[in-house]
Design a protein around this motif. Sequence first.
Motif, PDB file in Angstrom:
ATOM      1  N   PRO A 227       0.839  -1.208   0.000  1.00 49.91           N
ATOM      2  CA  PRO A 227       0.000   0.000   0.000  1.00 49.91           C
ATOM      3  C   PRO A 227       0.874   1.258   0.000  1.00 49.91           C
ATOM      4  CG  PRO A 227      -0.031  -1.078   2.170  1.00 49.91           C
ATOM      5  CD  PRO A 227       0.738  -1.983   1.256  1.00 49.91           C
TER       6      PRO A 227
ATOM      7  N   THR B  67       4.960   4.137   5.291  1.00 51.06           N
ATOM      8  CA  THR B  67       6.360   4.372   4.934  1.00 51.06           C
ATOM      9  C   THR B  67       6.905   3.355   3.934  1.00 51.06           C
ATOM     10  OG1 THR B  67       6.753   5.395   7.064  1.00 51.06           O
ATOM     11  CG2 THR B  67       8.684   4.505   5.936  1.00 51.06           C
ATOM     12  N   HIS B  68       6.600   2.080   4.155  1.00 52.95           N
ATOM     13  CA  HIS B  68       7.227   1.045   3.330  1.00 52.95           C
ATOM     14  C   HIS B  68       6.929   1.235   1.834  1.00 52.95           C
ATOM     15  CE1 HIS B  68       8.460  -3.511   3.407  1.00 52.95           C
ATOM     16  NE2 HIS B  68       9.065  -2.840   2.455  1.00 52.95           N
TER      17      HIS B  68
ATOM     18  N   ARG C 226       3.431 -16.318   1.886  1.00 53.88           N
ATOM     19  CA  ARG C 226       2.414 -16.667   0.883  1.00 53.88           C
ATOM     20  C   ARG C 226       3.070 -17.192  -0.392  1.00 53.88           C
ATOM     21  NH1 ARG C 226      -2.368 -12.071   1.088  1.00 53.88           N
ATOM     22  NH2 ARG C 226      -3.065 -12.573   3.192  1.00 53.88           N
TER      23      ARG C 226
ATOM     24  N   SER D 156       9.264  -4.235   7.991  1.00 55.17           N
ATOM     25  CA  SER D 156       8.015  -3.840   8.684  1.00 55.17           C
ATOM     26  C   SER D 156       7.650  -4.784   9.815  1.00 55.17           C
ATOM     27  CB  SER D 156       6.791  -3.735   7.764  1.00 55.17           C
ATOM     28  OG  SER D 156       7.038  -2.865   6.703  1.00 55.17           O
TER      29      SER D 156
ATOM     30  N   ARG E 218      15.662  -5.477   6.426  1.00 47.66           N
ATOM     31  CA  ARG E 218      16.020  -4.143   6.922  1.00 47.66           C
ATOM     32  C   ARG E 218      15.023  -3.740   8.001  1.00 47.66           C
ATOM     33  NH1 ARG E 218      11.473  -1.773   7.079  1.00 47.66           N
ATOM     34  NH2 ARG E 218      10.292  -1.580   5.209  1.00 47.66           N
TER      35      ARG E 218
ATOM     36  N   GLY F 124      13.031  -0.350  10.107  1.00 47.63           N
ATOM     37  CA  GLY F 124      12.730   1.080  10.151  1.00 47.63           C
ATOM     38  C   GLY F 124      11.478   1.351  10.953  1.00 47.63           C
ATOM     39  N   MET F 125      11.096   2.603  10.962  1.00 46.58           N
ATOM     40  CA  MET F 125       9.884   3.047  11.670  1.00 46.58           C
ATOM     41  C   MET F 125       9.321   4.242  10.929  1.00 46.58           C
ATOM     42  SD  MET F 125      10.772   3.399  15.672  1.00 46.58           S
ATOM     43  CE  MET F 125       9.147   3.836  16.247  1.00 46.58           C
TER      44      MET F 125
ATOM     45  N   SER G 166       0.758  -7.084  12.713  1.00 50.24           N
ATOM     46  CA  SER G 166      -0.008  -8.119  12.021  1.00 50.24           C
ATOM     47  C   SER G 166       0.074  -7.866  10.517  1.00 50.24           C
ATOM     48  CB  SER G 166      -1.466  -8.051  12.498  1.00 50.24           C
ATOM     49  OG  SER G 166      -2.256  -8.929  11.757  1.00 50.24           O
ATOM     50  N   GLY G 167       0.710  -8.779   9.808  1.00 51.38           N
ATOM     51  CA  GLY G 167       0.853  -8.615   8.350  1.00 51.38           C
ATOM     52  C   GLY G 167       1.514  -7.296   7.991  1.00 51.38           C
ATOM     53  N   GLY G 168       2.371  -6.785   8.861  1.00 51.13           N
ATOM     54  CA  GLY G 168       3.093  -5.542   8.588  1.00 51.13           C
ATOM     55  C   GLY G 168       2.355  -4.297   9.052  1.00 51.13           C
ATOM     56  N   TYR G 169       1.127  -4.447   9.537  1.00 50.19           N
ATOM     57  CA  TYR G 169       0.405  -3.290  10.081  1.00 50.19           C
ATOM     58  C   TYR G 169       0.592  -3.238  11.596  1.00 50.19           C
ATOM     59  CZ  TYR G 169      -2.286  -2.558   5.766  1.00 50.19           C
ATOM     60  OH  TYR G 169      -2.670  -2.286   4.489  1.00 50.19           O
TER      61      TYR G 169
ATOM     62  N   PHE H  61      -0.097 -13.918   9.321  1.00 48.73           N
ATOM     63  CA  PHE H  61       0.181 -12.504   9.583  1.00 48.73           C
ATOM     64  C   PHE H  61       1.302 -12.290  10.605  1.00 48.73           C
ATOM     65  CE2 PHE H  61      -4.465 -12.064   8.286  1.00 48.73           C
ATOM     66  CZ  PHE H  61      -4.152 -11.582   7.021  1.00 48.73           C
TER      67      PHE H  61
ATOM     68  N   ARG I  92     -10.841  -3.021   9.961  1.00 43.34           N
ATOM     69  CA  ARG I  92     -11.018  -4.473  10.038  1.00 43.34           C
ATOM     70  C   ARG I  92      -9.735  -5.179  10.500  1.00 43.34           C
ATOM     71  NH1 ARG I  92     -14.194  -8.011  11.121  1.00 43.34           N
ATOM     72  NH2 ARG I  92     -14.338  -9.911   9.904  1.00 43.34           N
TER      73      ARG I  92
ATOM     74  N   LYS J   3      -9.310 -11.158  15.943  1.00 38.36           N
ATOM     75  CA  LYS J   3      -9.739 -12.276  15.098  1.00 38.36           C
ATOM     76  C   LYS J   3     -10.448 -13.303  15.972  1.00 38.36           C
ATOM     77  CE  LYS J   3      -6.757 -11.371  11.272  1.00 38.36           C
ATOM     78  NZ  LYS J   3      -7.658 -10.472  10.564  1.00 38.36           N
TER      79      LYS J   3
HETATM   80  C1  MCA Z   1      -5.779  -7.917   5.760  1.00 41.99           C
HETATM   81  N1  MCA Z   1      -6.393  -8.483   6.820  1.00 41.99           N
HETATM   82  C2  MCA Z   1      -5.575  -8.442   7.862  1.00 41.99           C
HETATM   83  C3  MCA Z   1      -4.405  -7.816   7.394  1.00 41.99           C
HETATM   84  N2  MCA Z   1      -4.563  -7.507   6.088  1.00 41.99           N
HETATM   85  N3  MCA Z   1      -5.708  -8.861   9.125  1.00 41.99           N
HETATM   86  C4  MCA Z   1      -4.685  -8.660   9.956  1.00 41.99           C
HETATM   87  N4  MCA Z   1      -3.530  -8.063   9.582  1.00 41.99           N
HETATM   88  C5  MCA Z   1      -3.362  -7.633   8.305  1.00 41.99           C
HETATM   89  N5  MCA Z   1      -2.232  -7.038   7.915  1.00 41.99           N
HETATM   90  C6  MCA Z   1      -7.701  -9.117   6.893  1.00 41.99           C
HETATM   91  C7  MCA Z   1      -8.808  -8.268   6.295  1.00 41.99           C
HETATM   92  O1  MCA Z   1      -9.354  -7.440   7.271  1.00 41.99           O
HETATM   93  C8  MCA Z   1      -9.772  -9.338   5.833  1.00 41.99           C
HETATM   94  O2  MCA Z   1     -10.461  -9.846   6.961  1.00 41.99           O
HETATM   95  C9  MCA Z   1      -8.866 -10.458   5.357  1.00 41.99           C
HETATM   96  O3  MCA Z   1      -7.644 -10.285   6.090  1.00 41.99           O
HETATM   97  C10 MCA Z   1      -8.568 -10.382   3.867  1.00 41.99           C
HETATM   98  O4  MCA Z   1      -8.350  -9.025   3.507  1.00 41.99           O
HETATM   99  P1  MCA Z   1      -7.532  -8.613   2.218  1.00 41.99           P
HETATM  100  O5  MCA Z   1      -7.633  -7.154   2.033  1.00 41.99           O
HETATM  101  O6  MCA Z   1      -7.921  -9.518   1.078  1.00 41.99           O
HETATM  102  O7  MCA Z   1      -6.082  -8.954   2.671  1.00 41.99           O
HETATM  103  P2  MCA Z   1      -4.837  -9.083   1.803  1.00 41.99           P
HETATM  104  O8  MCA Z   1      -4.962  -8.309   0.545  1.00 41.99           O
HETATM  105  O9  MCA Z   1      -4.519 -10.516   1.680  1.00 41.99           O
HETATM  106  O10 MCA Z   1      -3.758  -8.323   2.711  1.00 41.99           O
HETATM  107  C11 MCA Z   1      -2.810  -8.935   3.476  1.00 41.99           C
HETATM  108  C12 MCA Z   1      -1.479  -8.176   3.284  1.00 41.99           C
HETATM  109  C13 MCA Z   1      -1.737  -6.686   3.604  1.00 41.99           C
HETATM  110  C14 MCA Z   1      -1.006  -8.338   1.847  1.00 41.99           C
HETATM  111  C15 MCA Z   1      -0.449  -8.778   4.218  1.00 41.99           C
HETATM  112  O11 MCA Z   1      -2.170  -6.578   4.949  1.00 41.99           O
HETATM  113  C16 MCA Z   1      -0.534  -5.821   3.360  1.00 41.99           C
HETATM  114  O12 MCA Z   1      -0.288  -5.393   2.223  1.00 41.99           O
HETATM  115  N6  MCA Z   1       0.248  -5.530   4.397  1.00 41.99           N
HETATM  116  C17 MCA Z   1       1.380  -4.629   4.282  1.00 41.99           C
HETATM  117  C18 MCA Z   1       1.293  -3.558   5.304  1.00 41.99           C
HETATM  118  C19 MCA Z   1       2.416  -2.525   5.155  1.00 41.99           C
HETATM  119  O13 MCA Z   1       2.647  -1.978   4.094  1.00 41.99           O
HETATM  120  N7  MCA Z   1       3.072  -2.225   6.235  1.00 41.99           N
HETATM  121  C20 MCA Z   1       4.163  -1.272   6.253  1.00 41.99           C
HETATM  122  C21 MCA Z   1       3.914  -0.247   7.319  1.00 41.99           C
HETATM  123  P3  MCA Z   1     -11.970 -10.392   6.861  1.00 41.99           P
HETATM  124  O14 MCA Z   1     -11.984 -11.392   5.757  1.00 41.99           O
HETATM  125  O15 MCA Z   1     -12.200 -10.987   8.213  1.00 41.99           O
HETATM  126  O16 MCA Z   1     -12.793  -9.182   6.568  1.00 41.99           O
HETATM  127  S1  MCA Z   1       5.357   0.857   7.370  1.00 41.99           S
HETATM  128  C22 MCA Z   1       6.270   0.150   8.593  1.00 41.99           C
HETATM  129  O17 MCA Z   1       5.843  -0.737   9.244  1.00 41.99           O
HETATM  130  C23 MCA Z   1       7.702   0.532   8.871  1.00 41.99           C
HETATM  131  C24 MCA Z   1       8.072   1.952   8.623  1.00 41.99           C
HETATM  132  C25 MCA Z   1       8.627  -0.359   8.072  1.00 41.99           C
HETATM  133  O18 MCA Z   1       9.641  -0.752   8.650  1.00 41.99           O
HETATM  134  O19 MCA Z   1       8.327  -0.632   6.903  1.00 41.99           O
END
Ligand code: MCA
Length: 507
Positions: free
Chosen positions: A204, A208-209, A255, A277, A299, A301-302, A404-407, A437, A468, A473
């Motif tokens: 997304p 930051t990522h 995955r 992340s 790597r 970061g924050m 959780s999953g990087g969030y 996750f 969500r 969960k």
């Molecule tokens: C989706 N769901 C999750 C998560 N993602 N539950 C817990 N944790 C998650 N991360 C749930 C939804 O609510 C939904 O639940 C079901 O899983 C399917 O949703 P969907 O949108 O289809 O999920 P997905 O597309 O498979 O997404 C999973 C994912 C995504 C690909 C891991 O969460 C993702 O792109 N994560 C990356 C986050 C990121 O960019 N973090 C960087 C932050 P239900 O079916 O019950 O409704 S920056 C950071 O942290 C620092 C600076 C760093 O070091 O980078």
Amino acid sequence: MLNPLYQSFFERHRNSDALLMIQENGSHFSYGDFLDIAARFANTLVTCGMKLGDRVLLQVPKSAEALAVYAACVQSGSVMVPLNTGYTVDEVNYFVGDAKPKLVICNPKNRDGLQSICENHSAQLETLDSVGEGSFTSLAAQQPMDFQTVERSLDDLAAFLYTSGTTGRSKGAMLSQRNLLSNAQALVETWNFTSSDVLFHALPIFHTHGLFVASNVTFLAGSSMIFMPSFKVQQAIEHFPRATTMMGVPTFYTRLLDDARLNRDLVQHMRLFISGSAPLLAETHVAFEERTGHRILERYGMTETNMITSNPYDGERRAGTVGHPLPGVEIRITNQETAVPNTASEIGMIEVKGPNVFTGYWNMPEKTAEEFREDGFFITGDLGQLDEAGYLQIVGRSKDLIISGGYNIYPKEIELLLDEQEDVLESAVIGVPHPEFGEGVVGVLVAKPGVNLDSEALSAAIHSKIARFKQPKQLFVLPKLPRNTMGKVQKNILREYFAQAFRTKLD
Ligand code: MCA
Ligand code: AMP
């Protein structure tokens, strides 16, 4: 320089035919095309009344146009505040009240829900959808493609990103041009990015990522991106043969490993896989190398600091570590009780200083002061240890945080909400191992005397309140929460007790 960030990331690519990105629907954007759109958007921002330093709040699906809003903000001196698309209207209400944006750009689907919030805060509301269309693009269509880039210095704010807090209130981490530019420069150098690179970009762009690591590195190096709305294994498999690198959270890698089509042949064109992340399990690292021949580069970061450390590109990438500080970045490990820097390789608080470290939390000077030492080191809240070769290992967190999953999910925010529910006496929210996750959110509840808690009704009650991905969960009910002699809830005991929660559910 007139506007260092604009000039370094964008200006030099103006009128360039080089490919910036290919999207899911096959649409291509050259750097020149993209910057034309950004210039139209910059003119639009000005016609919307945006002045230097005014905020644009952006909660829109990923698209080339959404990224062009970022370039437009840099060019016109507006401050971009991107928001997770999963946040509910209630959550956005808080951000609008706190950031006081002049303009809010949302998904057309959310327009009705946000209308009155924006009216209450005197913010103009426009829309942008997943293919880059909406009322904001319509306004921009009437604007010229030339925009006189506004003068900004390295100290000026470029963006702020909200990060949740241990108190439950989100804080806007203010990031200057210097923070973003210095970090992108350090990463391009460390990871050897060049204009020949093609990044598989499936993160997304509101954190930051995906925004500052993946996109900024691309802009600075003049590389290209395969720009996907979200991570899908099928798309990764289709596109890897044309890509040279991928940045992902550990869930991407687990995955991919679950798909038998991931093999050496598929990724022979790739030169680098990066993870961050959240902690990458050593077993994922080993399994990925066995299957593909690639050692994932991890790597750390924050949001507040951008990237801090990285495993080396050429040297040994050590599983279970996040490598060395990036060029220009200083780290130290301090004793948790005394705050004195450790001399031996003992576990302690990771602290960081450098041009990458943010300028403070928006409107929260006391909170900002609490998180910095007098000599300018920022206290990360992560616990770490340096090994004999200076590789940093993250061993835990002093902050109560679930990833959780990087969030990032702060339990306090969810506990406050659960505690507000009618039949709940108290609650504790914990993260327990989750096969997909990394950590999964579990809520542990105690009912008010004489009441039987209905987990389903409770889940439904909080549904519209928080995103969500933050919602537990699973909910469990206990007669009381374990507490220590000071009355503090012993979350470690709960974590141990419920550690099997997801495994049992899946078996
Ligand atoms: C989706 N769901 C999750 C998560 N993602 N539950 C817990 N944790 C998650 N991360 C749930 C939804 O609510 C939904 O639940 C079901 O899983 C399917 O949703 P969907 O949108 O289809 O999920 P997905 O597309 O498979 O997404 C999973 C994912 C995504 C690909 C891991 O969460 C993702 O792109 N994560 C990356 C986050 C990121 O960019 N973090 C960087 C932050 P239900 O079916 O019950 O409704 S920056 C950071 O942290 C620092 C600076 C760093 O070091 O980078
Ligand atoms: P955020 O607040 O979203 O910026 O997340 C930052 C937090 O993510 C850090 O404080 C760490 O706890 C965690 N983090 C980021 N990268 C890594 C990594 N490679 N290994 C372990 N934790 C990480």
